[in-house]
Design a protein around this motif. Structure first.
Motif, mmCIF file in Angstrom:
data_model
loop_
_atom_site.group_PDB
_atom_site.id
_atom_site.type_symbol
_atom_site.label_atom_id
_atom_site.label_comp_id
_atom_site.label_asym_id
_atom_site.label_seq_id
_atom_site.Cartn_x
_atom_site.Cartn_y
_atom_site.Cartn_z
ATOM 1 N N LEU A 32 5.155 -22.769 -39.266
ATOM 2 C CA LEU A 32 4.759 -21.666 -40.136
ATOM 3 C C LEU A 32 5.767 -20.523 -40.089
ATOM 4 O O LEU A 32 5.589 -19.508 -40.766
ATOM 5 C CB LEU A 32 3.373 -21.168 -39.755
ATOM 6 N N GLY A 33 6.813 -20.693 -39.326
ATOM 7 C CA GLY A 33 7.925 -19.760 -39.337
ATOM 8 C C GLY A 33 7.524 -18.358 -38.946
ATOM 9 O O GLY A 33 6.984 -18.137 -37.857
ATOM 10 N N ILE A 34 7.729 -17.407 -39.819
ATOM 11 C CA ILE A 34 7.550 -15.993 -39.479
ATOM 12 C C ILE A 34 6.116 -15.498 -39.666
ATOM 13 O O ILE A 34 5.851 -14.308 -39.483
ATOM 14 C CB ILE A 34 8.521 -15.108 -40.279
ATOM 15 N N ALA A 35 5.166 -16.385 -39.998
ATOM 16 C CA ALA A 35 3.783 -15.925 -40.208
ATOM 17 C C ALA A 35 2.787 -16.993 -39.756
ATOM 18 O O ALA A 35 2.468 -17.923 -40.498
ATOM 19 C CB ALA A 35 3.544 -15.569 -41.677
ATOM 20 N N SER A 36 2.269 -16.821 -38.536
ATOM 21 C CA SER A 36 1.249 -17.733 -38.000
ATOM 22 C C SER A 36 -0.150 -17.144 -38.087
ATOM 23 O O SER A 36 -1.095 -17.710 -37.560
ATOM 24 C CB SER A 36 1.554 -18.050 -36.531
ATOM 25 N N ASP A 37 -0.328 -16.013 -38.752
ATOM 26 C CA ASP A 37 -1.532 -15.202 -38.638
ATOM 27 C C ASP A 37 -2.821 -15.846 -39.132
ATOM 28 O O ASP A 37 -3.803 -15.968 -38.399
ATOM 29 C CB ASP A 37 -1.315 -13.840 -39.303
ATOM 30 N N PHE A 38 -2.857 -16.285 -40.397
ATOM 31 C CA PHE A 38 -4.120 -16.725 -40.991
ATOM 32 C C PHE A 38 -4.143 -18.176 -41.472
ATOM 33 O O PHE A 38 -5.214 -18.788 -41.520
ATOM 34 C CB PHE A 38 -4.493 -15.820 -42.168
ATOM 35 N N ALA A 39 -3.002 -18.717 -41.859
ATOM 36 C CA ALA A 39 -2.995 -20.053 -42.467
ATOM 37 C C ALA A 39 -3.692 -21.113 -41.616
ATOM 38 O O ALA A 39 -4.460 -21.923 -42.156
ATOM 39 C CB ALA A 39 -1.560 -20.473 -42.790
ATOM 40 N N PRO A 40 -3.499 -21.157 -40.290
ATOM 41 C CA PRO A 40 -4.179 -22.204 -39.508
ATOM 42 C C PRO A 40 -5.694 -22.064 -39.489
ATOM 43 O O PRO A 40 -6.395 -23.035 -39.182
ATOM 44 C CB PRO A 40 -3.598 -22.014 -38.098
ATOM 45 N N LEU A 41 -6.213 -20.877 -39.812
ATOM 46 C CA LEU A 41 -7.657 -20.661 -39.783
ATOM 47 C C LEU A 41 -8.335 -21.188 -41.037
ATOM 48 O O LEU A 41 -9.427 -21.751 -40.975
ATOM 49 C CB LEU A 41 -7.950 -19.163 -39.610
ATOM 50 N N ILE A 42 -7.704 -20.999 -42.181
ATOM 51 C CA ILE A 42 -8.331 -21.412 -43.435
ATOM 52 C C ILE A 42 -7.968 -22.844 -43.810
ATOM 53 O O ILE A 42 -8.683 -23.514 -44.554
ATOM 54 C CB ILE A 42 -7.952 -20.432 -44.571
ATOM 55 N N TRP A 43 -6.870 -23.350 -43.277
ATOM 56 C CA TRP A 43 -6.358 -24.682 -43.605
ATOM 57 C C TRP A 43 -7.381 -25.806 -43.404
ATOM 58 O O TRP A 43 -7.579 -26.637 -44.302
ATOM 59 C CB TRP A 43 -5.099 -24.926 -42.766
ATOM 60 N N PRO A 44 -8.076 -25.874 -42.261
ATOM 61 C CA PRO A 44 -8.991 -26.998 -42.055
ATOM 62 C C PRO A 44 -10.153 -27.042 -43.028
ATOM 63 O O PRO A 44 -10.744 -28.112 -43.255
ATOM 64 C CB PRO A 44 -9.496 -26.793 -40.616
ATOM 65 N N GLN A 45 -10.509 -25.893 -43.629
ATOM 66 C CA GLN A 45 -11.673 -25.830 -44.501
ATOM 67 C C GLN A 45 -11.343 -26.082 -45.972
ATOM 68 O O GLN A 45 -12.259 -26.142 -46.799
ATOM 69 C CB GLN A 45 -12.328 -24.449 -44.383
ATOM 70 N N ALA A 46 -10.077 -26.235 -46.307
ATOM 71 C CA ALA A 46 -9.684 -26.357 -47.715
ATOM 72 C C ALA A 46 -9.909 -27.767 -48.235
ATOM 73 O O ALA A 46 -9.613 -28.758 -47.551
ATOM 74 C CB ALA A 46 -8.220 -25.974 -47.883
#
Length: 416
Positions: free
Chosen positions: A124-138
């Motif tokens: 995720l490079g320079i931004a690990s903040d939110f993507a891993p949280l919403i990713w599993p639910q998409a």
């Protein structure tokens, strides 16, 4: 690029909720493409955590007449679509945003990543903040692979195999503009730095005095970054010997120059985590000497803080400052600092006010600790109401002190 965009546009269907990364995770290439073809967002609801000053390239709420967006802070470019009712602004702190994203099942989630490594993992490079949280639910997961995104050694990653759609779209990264400064900001920054102990875990907000303190910390020792973001100044502190050896420096995003991003890619200096770890109260209160430094628009004599409103205009959102402020006051040896100039509008308006208007109270008086202006330091944590008012009047601009004292006398008459 046309074929890549066509693949993405197929997922932009009316009635869908689509998550787009914000902050430094924003894809400027995708933003440019949406801006050039705004009807792709017709009937679509866009969900993101967009940050004023960082994400000003596109008004995501105003792309199409029937398009909408939800965000948690309000970039200046989105104010008109917010006024039209196309933007829902949710007033949650960063820890609360993390909780909301983790519980959200959206139709499509887009993650902005570096090319996969030999194990099929996309950093995720320079931004690990939110993507891993919403990713599993998409329901549909899109990996937007950007060859310009650096692979940071301790950034979080998403597996290529988990994606339903993989698209390569090269483009520039979000970078920080050069910081502006002046005599007031420098005076405040020097006073703030004097309050930071050696061995502190330290967090700062964006811009102004919070963003200027680092040059005054070069003589400190044993400092550890524990913040929502890392900026170029960390490299200066490393070179000055101010950082703790073998420390676990941690952030959610990097926000700086391309030189910073390249340096982080070639070193093991900073680890990156989701907002649950960077802003979560349970993780933060255990840190010794957690020192948070954040800005504000106004502070009143009760210790209430305005971080959102400029006059009658809503200009931002709550942000991550309250998470760190509360944690710092519970941290062993910790301190929460609000740093702001004493005046605004070229000295014609005091930022220390008698009482905030009710809608503009973004941070409660129970969470305030230390306030710093160019005129001094007010220690408020253990003070009663009268003592708080006296301390804050003392650090207001001298030309407003008499007016503030009179305002406090009038206020006291209403509750005594």
């Amino acid at each position: 690029m046309a074929n890549a965009l066509d693949t993405i546009w197929r997922e932009f269907q009316p009635g869908r909720t689509i998550y787009l990364p914000g902050a430094t995770g924003e894809s400027l290439a995708l933003a440019s493409a949406l801006g050039g073809d705004p009807e792709r967002a017709a009937g679509v609801h866009l969900l993101s955590c967009l940050v004023p000053g960082m994400n000003e390239a596109l008004d995501y709420g105003g792309l199409a007449a029937d398009g909408t967006a939800t965000t948690f802070l309000l970039p200046g470019c989105m104010r008109e679509s917010f006024k039209r009712g196309q933007v829902s602004l949710i007033p949650r702190t960063y820890w609360g945003i993390a909780q909301q994203f983790q519980a959200t099942r959206c139709d499509v989630a887009i993650a902005h990543v570096a090319p996969p490594d030999a194990n099929g993992l996309c950093s995720l490079g320079i931004a690990s903040d939110f993507a891993p949280l919403i990713w599993p639910q998409a329901a549909v997961k899109i990996l937007l692979v950007n060859p310009s995104m650096p692979r940071l050694p301790r950034a979080l990653s998403l597996p290529l195999a988990d994606a339903d759609v993989v698209v390569t779209l090269d483009g520039p990264l979000v970078e920080a503009a050069p910081a502006a400064s002046n005599e007031e900001v420098e005076a405040i920054a020097a006073k703030v730095a004097a309050l930071v102990p050696d061995g502190a875990h330290i967090q700062t907000g964006i811009g102004g005095a919070p963003g200027a303190i680092w040059k005054y910390l070069r003589g400190h020792r044993g400092l550890v970054l524990r913040s929502g973001m890392v900026n170029d100044w960390l490299l200066d502190l490393r070179d000055a010997g101010a950082l703790a050896e073998d420390a676990r420096h941690l952030a959610g995003i990097a926000y700086g120059t391309r030189a910073l991003y390249d340096e982080l890619a070639g070193s093991d200096l900073v680890g990156f985590a989701t907002t649950f770890e960077t802003h979560g109260l349970p993780a933060l209160v255990a840190l010794p000497r957690l020192t948070s430094v954040n800005g504000a628009l106004e502070v009143d004599l009760f210790g209430q803080i305005n971080v959102e409103w400029q006059g009658a205009a809503l200009s931002s959102g709550v942000g991550g400052g309250p998470d760190f402020m509360r944690a710092a006051t519970f941290s062993p040896g910790g301190r929460s600092i609000i740093a702001l100039p004493a005046t605004a509008k070229r000295g014609t308006l005091s930022r220390i006010v008698a009482r905030l208007d009710k809608p503009s109270v973004g941070i409660a008086r129970s969470d305030i600790d230390t306030v710093v202006t160019e005129h001094g330091v007010a220690e408020l944590r253990d003070k009663g109401m009268d003592q708080r008012a006296e301390a804050l009047i003392a650090i207001a601009a001298p030309e407003f002190q008499a007016e503030l004292a009179e305002g406090w006398r009038n206020l006291r008459a209403t509750f005594r």
